[in-house]
Design a protein around this motif. Structure first.
Motif, short mmCIF file in Angstrom:
data_model
loop_
_atom_site.label_atom_id
_atom_site.label_comp_id
_atom_site.label_asym_id
_atom_site.label_seq_id
_atom_site.Cartn_x
_atom_site.Cartn_y
_atom_site.Cartn_z
N VAL A 145 19.53 11.45 -27.32
CA VAL A 145 20.46 12.47 -27.74
C VAL A 145 22.10 12.67 -27.12
CG1 VAL A 145 18.62 14.02 -28.39
CG2 VAL A 145 19.18 13.80 -25.82
N ILE A 146 22.12 11.71 -26.19
CA ILE A 146 23.56 11.71 -25.26
C ILE A 146 24.04 10.18 -25.12
CG2 ILE A 146 24.54 12.15 -23.25
CD1 ILE A 146 23.69 14.75 -24.44
N LEU A 147 25.38 10.33 -25.61
CA LEU A 147 26.02 9.03 -25.43
C LEU A 147 26.78 9.06 -24.05
CD1 LEU A 147 27.30 8.37 -28.97
CD2 LEU A 147 25.19 7.45 -27.79
N ALA A 148 26.59 8.31 -23.09
CA ALA A 148 27.58 8.26 -21.85
C ALA A 148 28.38 7.09 -21.87
CB ALA A 148 26.51 8.22 -20.68
N ALA A 149 29.80 7.04 -21.60
CA ALA A 149 30.71 5.97 -21.40
C ALA A 149 31.53 6.56 -20.36
CB ALA A 149 31.49 5.93 -22.74
N THR A 150 32.01 5.56 -19.50
CA THR A 150 32.75 5.65 -18.43
C THR A 150 34.23 4.76 -18.56
OG1 THR A 150 31.00 6.39 -16.88
CG2 THR A 150 33.19 5.63 -15.94
N HIS A 151 35.40 5.29 -18.34
CA HIS A 151 36.59 4.45 -18.43
C HIS A 151 37.62 5.00 -17.66
CE1 HIS A 151 39.81 1.85 -20.10
NE2 HIS A 151 40.42 3.07 -20.05
N ALA A 152 38.28 4.48 -16.79
CA ALA A 152 39.41 5.08 -15.95
C ALA A 152 38.91 6.08 -14.94
CB ALA A 152 40.51 5.15 -16.52
N GLY A 153 37.72 6.23 -14.45
CA GLY A 153 37.41 7.29 -13.70
C GLY A 153 36.78 8.55 -14.52
N VAL A 154 36.82 8.30 -15.82
CA VAL A 154 36.36 9.66 -16.84
C VAL A 154 34.97 9.24 -17.30
CG1 VAL A 154 36.86 10.96 -18.73
CG2 VAL A 154 38.54 10.19 -17.33
N ARG A 155 33.89 9.97 -17.28
CA ARG A 155 32.69 10.12 -17.75
C ARG A 155 32.59 10.90 -18.98
NH1 ARG A 155 27.79 8.78 -15.49
NH2 ARG A 155 28.92 6.89 -14.58
N THR A 156 32.37 10.28 -20.19
CA THR A 156 32.18 11.08 -21.35
C THR A 156 30.78 11.09 -21.71
OG1 THR A 156 34.65 10.54 -22.03
CG2 THR A 156 33.01 11.30 -23.62
N LEU A 157 30.42 12.19 -21.85
CA LEU A 157 29.15 12.70 -22.42
C LEU A 157 29.07 13.37 -23.70
CD1 LEU A 157 27.69 14.05 -19.12
CD2 LEU A 157 27.65 11.78 -19.82
N THR A 158 28.58 12.66 -24.43
CA THR A 158 28.66 13.01 -26.31
C THR A 158 27.38 13.67 -26.56
OG1 THR A 158 30.60 11.23 -26.36
CG2 THR A 158 29.50 12.26 -28.28
N LEU A 159 27.35 14.81 -26.91
CA LEU A 159 26.12 15.22 -27.52
C LEU A 159 25.97 14.74 -29.06
CD1 LEU A 159 26.59 19.19 -27.11
CD2 LEU A 159 26.16 17.60 -25.49
N ASN A 160 24.62 13.91 -29.02
CA ASN A 160 24.46 13.16 -30.20
C ASN A 160 23.42 13.51 -31.16
OD1 ASN A 160 25.03 10.43 -31.44
ND2 ASN A 160 23.34 9.64 -30.42
N ARG A 161 23.52 14.63 -31.66
CA ARG A 161 22.66 14.96 -32.96
C ARG A 161 23.40 15.35 -34.04
NH1 ARG A 161 18.33 19.25 -32.09
NH2 ARG A 161 17.10 17.70 -33.42
N PRO A 162 24.36 14.57 -34.70
CA PRO A 162 25.53 14.93 -35.49
C PRO A 162 24.96 15.45 -36.80
CG PRO A 162 25.29 12.52 -35.33
CD PRO A 162 24.54 12.99 -34.05
#
Length: 261
Positions: A6-23
């Motif tokens: 249900v969550i996508l997690a990605a980190t780039h350049a010190g930024v952690r992006t958490l994406t709600l994943n029930r589109p």
């Protein structure tokens, strides 16, 4: 990128992006999504490589609120459900020692509106919208909306938005102070990342203390806020970040607030 159900997690350049994943459900929240998001936020707080956290949604929606099918017939009271899921999530966001950006890419409804309002900074796509739909099913706004919304738009306007479940567009949200920036839909993800990277380059310790001071000031007197500022300013002034900032100013260069290694 790492993925849970249900969550996508990605980190780039010190930024952690958490994406709600029930589109397929406009990221309507179930227990799995809420508890996983809370856990991912806590992981981000303990990760020294993460300086900023972004919460956004997959697909067309940010978060359509509670997935009513997930709670139907479960036997849990409303109070139990909120204390088990939404309330720990909102407390985690507000208490996180790192800046949290709510990147509202589409509709934010019900508790999803609360999540959209909870970030330290709120960035919206041009096509995003917010609505307090609780009254449509004869419930009251929860998950922090009664705290966030009147502080942004005032008591009377907040009551009207809640009573009629009015939809707020991105343009109106910017004008009302419900968001800090509005970006074009087609470049939203890139614009959010660029903004978050700028924030990640700022002094992390000082921003942590700034967030702490602001949170305390929301429920304090002026005298209490002055005392809190004085105490926290000492912590900021004793840090290597302050020394670097002063040195960079004297040397007429940009400060380097990210240490290597």
């Amino acid at each position: 990128m790492t993925a849970t159900s249900v969550i996508l997690a990605a980190t780039h350049a010190g930024v952690r992006t958490l994406t709600l994943n029930r589109p397929e459900k406009l990221n309507a929240a179930n227990d799995d999504l809420l508890l996983t998001l809370t856990g991912e936020l806590r992981k981000a707080e303990s990760d020294p490589e993460v300086r900023v956290v972004v919460i956004t949604g997959a697909g067309r929606g940010f978060c359509a609120g509670q997935d009513l099918g997930d709670v139907s017939g479960r036997g849990m009271t409303f109070t139990e459900h909120l204390n088990h899921t939404y309330n720990p999530l909102i407390r985690t966001i507000r208490g996180l020692e790192k800046p949290v950006i709510s990147a509202v890419n589409g509709i934010a409804a019900g508790a999803g509106a609360s999540l959209a309002l909870s970030g330290d900074i709120r960035l919206w796509a041009q096509g995003a919208a917010l609505t307090q739909v609780f009254s449509n099913i004869a419930l009251i706004p929860d998950s922090g909306s009664t705290w966030f919304l009147p502080r942004a738009v005032g008591y009377q306007r907040a009551f009207e938005l809640m009573a009629f479940a009015e939809k707020v567009t991105a343009e109106d949200a910017l004008r009302a102070g419900l968001c800090e920036r509005v970006f074009p839909d087609d470049s939203f993800q890139a614009d959010v990342q660029a903004y978050a990277e700028r924030l990640a380059a700022r002094p992390a310790h000082a921003l942590k203390l700034t967030k702490q001071a602001l949170q305390a000031a929301l429920s304090s007197t002026l005298d209490e806020a002055l005392d809190q500022e004085a105490a926290l300013q000492q912590l900021a002034g004793d840090s290597w970040e302050h020394a670097e900032g002063v040195t960079a100013f004297k040397e007429k260069r940009a400060p380097a607030f990210r240490r290597q290694g």
